[in-house]
Motif scaffolding. Structure first.
Motif, PDB file in Angstrom:
ATOM      1  N   HIS A 133       0.895  -1.242   0.073  1.00  0.00           N
ATOM      2  CA  HIS A 133      -0.203  -0.235  -0.090  1.00  0.00           C
ATOM      3  C   HIS A 133       1.003   1.186  -0.140  1.00  0.00           C
ATOM      4  O   HIS A 133       1.737   1.164   0.975  1.00  0.00           O
ATOM      5  CB  HIS A 133      -0.678   0.078   1.300  1.00  0.00           C
ATOM      6  N   VAL A 163       0.776   4.308   1.153  1.00  0.00           N
ATOM      7  CA  VAL A 163       1.033   4.970   2.598  1.00  0.00           C
ATOM      8  C   VAL A 163       1.987   4.173   3.286  1.00  0.00           C
ATOM      9  O   VAL A 163       2.924   4.550   4.036  1.00  0.00           O
ATOM     10  CB  VAL A 163      -0.303   4.912   3.059  1.00  0.00           C
ATOM     11  N   LEU A 164       1.813   2.711   3.208  1.00  0.00           N
ATOM     12  CA  LEU A 164       2.881   2.133   4.110  1.00  0.00           C
ATOM     13  C   LEU A 164       4.046   1.993   3.537  1.00  0.00           C
ATOM     14  O   LEU A 164       5.135   1.944   4.272  1.00  0.00           O
ATOM     15  CB  LEU A 164       2.150   0.505   4.267  1.00  0.00           C
ATOM     16  N   PHE A 173       5.624   4.524   1.999  1.00  0.00           N
ATOM     17  CA  PHE A 173       6.124   5.786   2.191  1.00  0.00           C
ATOM     18  C   PHE A 173       6.400   5.958   3.663  1.00  0.00           C
ATOM     19  O   PHE A 173       7.514   6.194   3.996  1.00  0.00           O
ATOM     20  CB  PHE A 173       4.852   7.154   2.099  1.00  0.00           C
ATOM     21  N   SER A 174       5.748   5.327   4.569  1.00  0.00           N
ATOM     22  CA  SER A 174       6.112   5.177   5.806  1.00  0.00           C
ATOM     23  C   SER A 174       7.270   4.215   6.320  1.00  0.00           C
ATOM     24  O   SER A 174       7.939   4.682   7.138  1.00  0.00           O
ATOM     25  CB  SER A 174       4.947   4.571   6.937  1.00  0.00           C
ATOM     26  N   LEU A 209      10.263   6.394   5.291  1.00  0.00           N
ATOM     27  CA  LEU A 209      10.415   7.511   6.134  1.00  0.00           C
ATOM     28  C   LEU A 209      10.909   6.887   7.458  1.00  0.00           C
ATOM     29  O   LEU A 209      12.074   7.620   8.039  1.00  0.00           O
ATOM     30  CB  LEU A 209       8.815   8.080   6.387  1.00  0.00           C
ATOM     31  N   LEU A 226      14.481   8.147   8.809  1.00  0.00           N
ATOM     32  CA  LEU A 226      14.556   8.606  10.289  1.00  0.00           C
ATOM     33  C   LEU A 226      15.678   7.721  10.926  1.00  0.00           C
ATOM     34  O   LEU A 226      16.565   8.083  11.914  1.00  0.00           O
ATOM     35  CB  LEU A 226      13.340   8.558  11.031  1.00  0.00           C
ATOM     36  N   PHE A 280      12.074   5.787  17.463  1.00  0.00           N
ATOM     37  CA  PHE A 280      10.798   6.109  17.150  1.00  0.00           C
ATOM     38  C   PHE A 280      10.573   5.413  15.454  1.00  0.00           C
ATOM     39  O   PHE A 280       9.749   4.750  15.018  1.00  0.00           O
ATOM     40  CB  PHE A 280      10.428   7.686  16.731  1.00  0.00           C
ATOM     41  N   PHE A 287       9.922   1.742  15.797  1.00  0.00           N
ATOM     42  CA  PHE A 287       8.522   1.562  15.743  1.00  0.00           C
ATOM     43  C   PHE A 287       7.798   1.950  14.748  1.00  0.00           C
ATOM     44  O   PHE A 287       6.732   1.048  14.422  1.00  0.00           O
ATOM     45  CB  PHE A 287       8.004   2.546  17.135  1.00  0.00           C
ATOM     46  N   LEU A 288       7.961   2.897  14.044  1.00  0.00           N
ATOM     47  CA  LEU A 288       7.266   3.453  12.585  1.00  0.00           C
ATOM     48  C   LEU A 288       7.624   2.185  11.751  1.00  0.00           C
ATOM     49  O   LEU A 288       6.435   1.908  11.011  1.00  0.00           O
ATOM     50  CB  LEU A 288       7.770   4.716  12.314  1.00  0.00           C
ATOM     51  N   TRP A 338       8.075  -1.331  12.153  1.00  0.00           N
ATOM     52  CA  TRP A 338       7.288  -2.220  12.525  1.00  0.00           C
ATOM     53  C   TRP A 338       5.799  -1.854  12.549  1.00  0.00           C
ATOM     54  O   TRP A 338       4.964  -2.821  12.119  1.00  0.00           O
ATOM     55  CB  TRP A 338       7.574  -2.606  14.319  1.00  0.00           C
ATOM     56  N   PHE A 339       5.571  -0.627  12.731  1.00  0.00           N
ATOM     57  CA  PHE A 339       3.928  -0.431  12.682  1.00  0.00           C
ATOM     58  C   PHE A 339       3.590  -0.402  11.099  1.00  0.00           C
ATOM     59  O   PHE A 339       2.296  -0.874  10.771  1.00  0.00           O
ATOM     60  CB  PHE A 339       3.478   1.054  13.262  1.00  0.00           C
ATOM     61  N   ALA A 340       4.505  -0.048  10.357  1.00  0.00           N
ATOM     62  CA  ALA A 340       4.035   0.402   8.914  1.00  0.00           C
ATOM     63  C   ALA A 340       4.198  -1.031   8.067  1.00  0.00           C
ATOM     64  O   ALA A 340       3.280  -1.127   7.183  1.00  0.00           O
ATOM     65  CB  ALA A 340       4.734   1.515   8.309  1.00  0.00           C
ATOM     66  N   LEU A 382      -0.101  10.810  10.125  1.00  0.00           N
ATOM     67  CA  LEU A 382       0.430   9.657   9.317  1.00  0.00           C
ATOM     68  C   LEU A 382      -0.107   8.301   9.915  1.00  0.00           C
ATOM     69  O   LEU A 382      -0.321   7.350   9.202  1.00  0.00           O
ATOM     70  CB  LEU A 382       1.882   9.724   9.459  1.00  0.00           C
ATOM     71  N   PHE A 383       0.164   8.262  11.331  1.00  0.00           N
ATOM     72  CA  PHE A 383      -0.226   7.026  12.206  1.00  0.00           C
ATOM     73  C   PHE A 383      -1.911   6.819  11.767  1.00  0.00           C
ATOM     74  O   PHE A 383      -2.212   5.477  11.763  1.00  0.00           O
ATOM     75  CB  PHE A 383      -0.190   6.957  13.495  1.00  0.00           C
ATOM     76  N   ILE A 394      -2.030   5.119   8.270  1.00  0.00           N
ATOM     77  CA  ILE A 394      -1.416   3.927   8.107  1.00  0.00           C
ATOM     78  C   ILE A 394      -2.321   2.912   8.831  1.00  0.00           C
ATOM     79  O   ILE A 394      -2.667   1.726   8.130  1.00  0.00           O
ATOM     80  CB  ILE A 394      -0.054   3.766   9.289  1.00  0.00           C
ATOM     81  N   ALA A 397      -5.004   2.356   6.151  1.00  0.00           N
ATOM     82  CA  ALA A 397      -4.185   1.418   5.053  1.00  0.00           C
ATOM     83  C   ALA A 397      -4.333  -0.219   5.671  1.00  0.00           C
ATOM     84  O   ALA A 397      -4.480  -1.010   4.793  1.00  0.00           O
ATOM     85  CB  ALA A 397      -2.906   2.090   4.855  1.00  0.00           C
ATOM     86  N   LYS A 398      -3.868  -0.391   6.869  1.00  0.00           N
ATOM     87  CA  LYS A 398      -3.915  -1.590   7.400  1.00  0.00           C
ATOM     88  C   LYS A 398      -5.446  -2.206   7.504  1.00  0.00           C
ATOM     89  O   LYS A 398      -5.476  -3.579   7.424  1.00  0.00           O
ATOM     90  CB  LYS A 398      -3.099  -1.657   8.838  1.00  0.00           C
TER      91      LYS A 398
END
Lengths: 303, 49
Positions: free
Chosen positions: A47, A49-50, A52-53, A56, A60, A108, A111-112, A114-116, B36-37, B40, B43-44
């Motif tokens: 996806h 958005v995922l 891009f994250s 990112l 970072l 951070f 974490f980002l 892992w989350f994305a 952003l969160f 995300i 999207a998930k």
């Protein structure tokens, strides 16, 4: 922690630009680009958005590594002309803020990631940050002239992280991308260190030209350039990449080896402007951008 | 290393200006990450729907 004995007194609170400079934004460009190529060349869909994250998060993480590197090397940076205007040696930022910023950003970014994407990619990102800070910055760089060779692995992780963010598993192709950046790093940095070696000598950093001398450094630049060219051709030879990549990698590697041969087979003369070394350094950046760009182009338009 | 307001060279206006610029950037970043969160998560949710 290496601290500057020549730090000027803090005259004012740090500006946001100082924190930004702490992340080494120019180095980050290459990190983000190779990670993006790894992500785009991976099989499967992610996806936007995922994706891009994830990129990112890698940016970072790279920024956090740069910040922690500058925190540790503030004393060394103060001795080198090229780095003495960085926020820490210039006294615009205090070391504690830099350390907190680096550690916070690293946590951070993981974490980002892992989350994305997935925990596998987050683990690779953690490994790359720890490798850069502990293995390269703290352990190898002040101790051995081979610092760039082994430490280069830290900069070679991004395409693997990008790939794993999509697939969740490791494959041969991203490992070849890793090896390409790994082999590219020594000629790239040694070309630079040949024309700024006085800076490294002043800071007591055992870079190859300072410790082993100019001749052996030049020979090793040529040796690594040849190895890098072989690694660059491997994805095509092994059938992971097609004609577009094959042609771009062959032409660019040929030029890279030719420029490296020019550097490797010559000696510095009086009032030398070091033009072949500067040319090789500049071309090496273009090389990585074009070859990794070809990996993506080849994935999208297979001939 | 700490800022000394008693130092004759210390410029309080410049100090506050820099502090404010840092706070504004931090606020903008936190807002951006909150957005952003959110995306995300959306999207998930689409992926696992």
């Amino acid at each position: 922690m290496a601290q500057s004995p020549t730090m000027s007194p803090l005259s004012s609170s740090a500006d946001w630009r100082d924190l930004y400079a702490l992340t080494k934004p120019r180095v980050m460009t290459l990190v983000v680009f190779t990670a993006l190529c790894g992500l785009l060349a991976a099989p499967g869909h992610m996806h936007p958005v995922l994706a891009f994250s994830s990129i990112l998060a890698i940016a970072l993480g790279g920024g956090a590594s740069g910040a922690l590197n500058q925190w540790y090397e503030a004393g060394i940076d103060a001795k080198m002309k090229r780095t003495q205007d960085r926020p820490l040696p210039a006294g615009r930022l205090d070391p504690r803020t830099a350390l907190q910023f680096g550690v916070g950003l690293a946590a951070f970014s993981v974490f980002l990631m892992w989350f994305a994407s997935n925990w596998h990619a987050a683990l690779w990102l953690t490994a790359s940050i720890l490798f850069y800070v502990f293995i390269y910055t703290i352990w190898l760089k002040p101790r051995t002239p081979q610092n760039i060779v082994i430490g280069g692995a830290a900069g070679a992780f991004p395409p693997i992280i990008g790939w794993v963010a999509v697939t969740g598993t490791l494959d041969v192709y991203p490992v070849l991308m890793f090896l390409l950046v790994f082999m590219w790093t020594p000629p790239h940095f040694w070309a630079l260190s040949l024309f700024v070696r006085m800076d490294y000598a002043a800071a007591d950093i055992p870079m190859m030209p300072v410790v082993a001398g100019e001749g052996p450094t030049r020979k090793q630049i040529l040796l690594y350039a040849i190895l890098m060219a072989l690694v660059a051709l491997a994805p095509w030879a092994l059938g992971y990449a097609g004609l577009i990549y094959g042609v771009v990698a062959s032409v660019m590697s040929l030029i890279f080896v030719a420029l490296s041969a020019h550097v490797g087979l010559r000696r510095t003369v009086t009032d030398d402007k070091m033009l072949p070394e500067k040319r090789l350094f500049a071309f090496s950046i273009l090389y990585l951008f074009l070859v990794f760009g070809a990996i993506v182009a080849d994935h999208w338009w297979k001939l | 290393m700490s800022v000394n307001p008693d130092d004759p060279q210390f410029d309080i206006v410049e100090y506050r200006k820099r502090q404010a610029s840092r706070a504004k950037v931090m606020a903008a970043l936190l807002a951006a990450f909150a957005v952003l969160f959110f995306f995300i998560t959306i999207a998930k949710m689409q992926l696992y729907a």
